[in-house]
Design a protein around this motif. Sequence first.
Motif, PDB file in Angstrom:
ATOM      1  N   ASN A   9       0.829  -1.201   0.000  1.00  9.17           N
ATOM      2  CA  ASN A   9       0.000   0.000   0.000  1.00  9.17           C
ATOM      3  C   ASN A   9       0.870   1.259   0.000  1.00  9.17           C
ATOM      4  O   ASN A   9       0.638   2.209  -0.764  1.00  9.17           O
ATOM      5  CB  ASN A   9      -0.913  -0.019   1.227  1.00  9.17           C
ATOM      6  CG  ASN A   9      -2.007   1.032   1.142  1.00  9.17           C
ATOM      7  OD1 ASN A   9      -2.861   0.970   0.274  1.00  9.17           O
ATOM      8  ND2 ASN A   9      -1.973   2.001   2.042  1.00  9.17           N
TER       9      ASN A   9
ATOM     10  N   VAL B  12       2.854   1.722  -3.443  1.00  5.39           N
ATOM     11  CA  VAL B  12       2.031   2.292  -4.512  1.00  5.39           C
ATOM     12  C   VAL B  12       1.863   3.795  -4.302  1.00  5.39           C
ATOM     13  O   VAL B  12       2.000   4.587  -5.231  1.00  5.39           O
ATOM     14  CB  VAL B  12       0.666   1.580  -4.584  1.00  5.39           C
ATOM     15  CG1 VAL B  12      -0.289   2.325  -5.510  1.00  5.39           C
ATOM     16  CG2 VAL B  12       0.839   0.130  -5.045  1.00  5.39           C
ATOM     17  N   LYS B  13       1.601   4.180  -3.074  1.00  7.83           N
ATOM     18  CA  LYS B  13       1.427   5.601  -2.757  1.00  7.83           C
ATOM     19  C   LYS B  13       2.734   6.374  -2.982  1.00  7.83           C
ATOM     20  O   LYS B  13       2.739   7.499  -3.501  1.00  7.83           O
ATOM     21  CB  LYS B  13       0.969   5.739  -1.305  1.00  7.83           C
ATOM     22  CG  LYS B  13       0.671   7.164  -0.874  1.00  7.83           C
ATOM     23  CD  LYS B  13       0.161   7.207   0.562  1.00  7.83           C
ATOM     24  CE  LYS B  13      -0.138   8.633   1.017  1.00  7.83           C
ATOM     25  NZ  LYS B  13      -0.600   8.674   2.427  1.00  7.83           N
TER      26      LYS B  13
ATOM     27  N   GLU C 292       3.781   5.959  -7.182  1.00 10.10           N
ATOM     28  CA  GLU C 292       2.788   5.980  -8.263  1.00 10.10           C
ATOM     29  C   GLU C 292       3.068   7.048  -9.317  1.00 10.10           C
ATOM     30  O   GLU C 292       2.848   6.844 -10.501  1.00 10.10           O
ATOM     31  CB  GLU C 292       1.375   6.157  -7.692  1.00 10.10           C
ATOM     32  CG  GLU C 292       0.300   5.897  -8.719  1.00 10.10           C
ATOM     33  CD  GLU C 292      -1.090   5.820  -8.104  1.00 10.10           C
ATOM     34  OE1 GLU C 292      -2.021   5.423  -8.822  1.00 10.10           O
ATOM     35  OE2 GLU C 292      -1.242   6.158  -6.914  1.00 10.10           O
TER      36      GLU C 292
ATOM     37  N   GLN D 259       1.886   1.569 -10.664  1.00  9.81           N
ATOM     38  CA  GLN D 259       0.538   2.130 -10.735  1.00  9.81           C
ATOM     39  C   GLN D 259      -0.375   1.343  -9.808  1.00  9.81           C
ATOM     40  O   GLN D 259      -0.107   0.189  -9.483  1.00  9.81           O
ATOM     41  CB  GLN D 259       0.010   2.049 -12.180  1.00  9.81           C
ATOM     42  CG  GLN D 259       0.840   2.838 -13.184  1.00  9.81           C
ATOM     43  CD  GLN D 259       0.349   2.658 -14.606  1.00  9.81           C
ATOM     44  OE1 GLN D 259      -0.843   2.481 -14.836  1.00  9.81           O
ATOM     45  NE2 GLN D 259       1.264   2.695 -15.559  1.00  9.81           N
ATOM     46  N   ASN D 260      -1.435   1.981  -9.410  1.00 11.29           N
ATOM     47  CA  ASN D 260      -2.399   1.312  -8.533  1.00 11.29           C
ATOM     48  C   ASN D 260      -3.308   0.430  -9.391  1.00 11.29           C
ATOM     49  O   ASN D 260      -4.515   0.631  -9.473  1.00 11.29           O
ATOM     50  CB  ASN D 260      -3.211   2.349  -7.753  1.00 11.29           C
ATOM     51  CG  ASN D 260      -3.858   1.742  -6.520  1.00 11.29           C
ATOM     52  OD1 ASN D 260      -3.833   0.525  -6.347  1.00 11.29           O
ATOM     53  ND2 ASN D 260      -4.423   2.587  -5.676  1.00 11.29           N
TER      54      ASN D 260
END
Length: 269
Positions: free
Chosen positions: A168, A171-172, A175, A191-192
């Motif tokens: 998590n 990704v943040k 991204e 990318q998410n």
Amino acid sequence: MEHQLQLKKPLAFFDLETTGVQVQKDRIVEIAIAKAHIDGSIEIKTRRINPGIPIPLEASLVHGIYDEDVKDEPSFKQVAKSLAQFLEGCDLAGFNSNRFDVPMLVEEFLRNGVDFEVKNRKLIDAQRIYHLMEPRNLSAAYKFYCKKELKNAHSAEADVLATLEVLNAQVKYYENTPLKDENDKEYFPIQNDMSVLNQLSTNNLIDFAGRMVYNKEQVAVFNFGKHMGKPVAEVLAKEPSYYDWILNGEFPEDTKRKLTEIKLSGFKR
């Protein structure tokens, strides 16, 4: 350029570009050496070499050296003695050098009749230091991305929850971070999107053991042995016994299953 390393004899940092990663089979196409002298000075030599065999496209796409670039360069045999003299009395250093560059260089010397001895040389691998001091395990990732210490590491529940937090956070964190491809074009690898992350994580593997991979053209090729880099479907068509050898050999069932799928379809991704 100078260095601040405390040396008792010269330390030769070197890096090889090659036709591949198999020590017995592949050959050097370029060698760069930065010899750090005791007085702090640095002497640099870079030389391209005609490997005497075709450079596979997969290798050229990595290092940018093609057959045309080395056709007029000397063979390793022609430069071996002067190269050994340049490295005389030097310790050796590199990045992942003890696993790849040193064995490859020694093999080339021995193959060409030059007795290049390493037992009296110190071998320094910067990658080993990097991995020791900056570990790449779950605890380290949790600390880096989540800014917390992982309690009860190696407890399945603690590890799985930490991994969820890490992904998590990754990704943040990444991204909107661009990288550049071999054509110097920007792209966003993180990318998410689970399809994107899947492609990144599997790294073009076909079977989990990595015996087969997709090449740049997205064609299934062998990633080991005498047919390394060759299209799987093409090899199986020309040498059907190779399929039988793998199916009857000590290969993972997953590898055998994926090979059978390719044999039946001859597919291109």
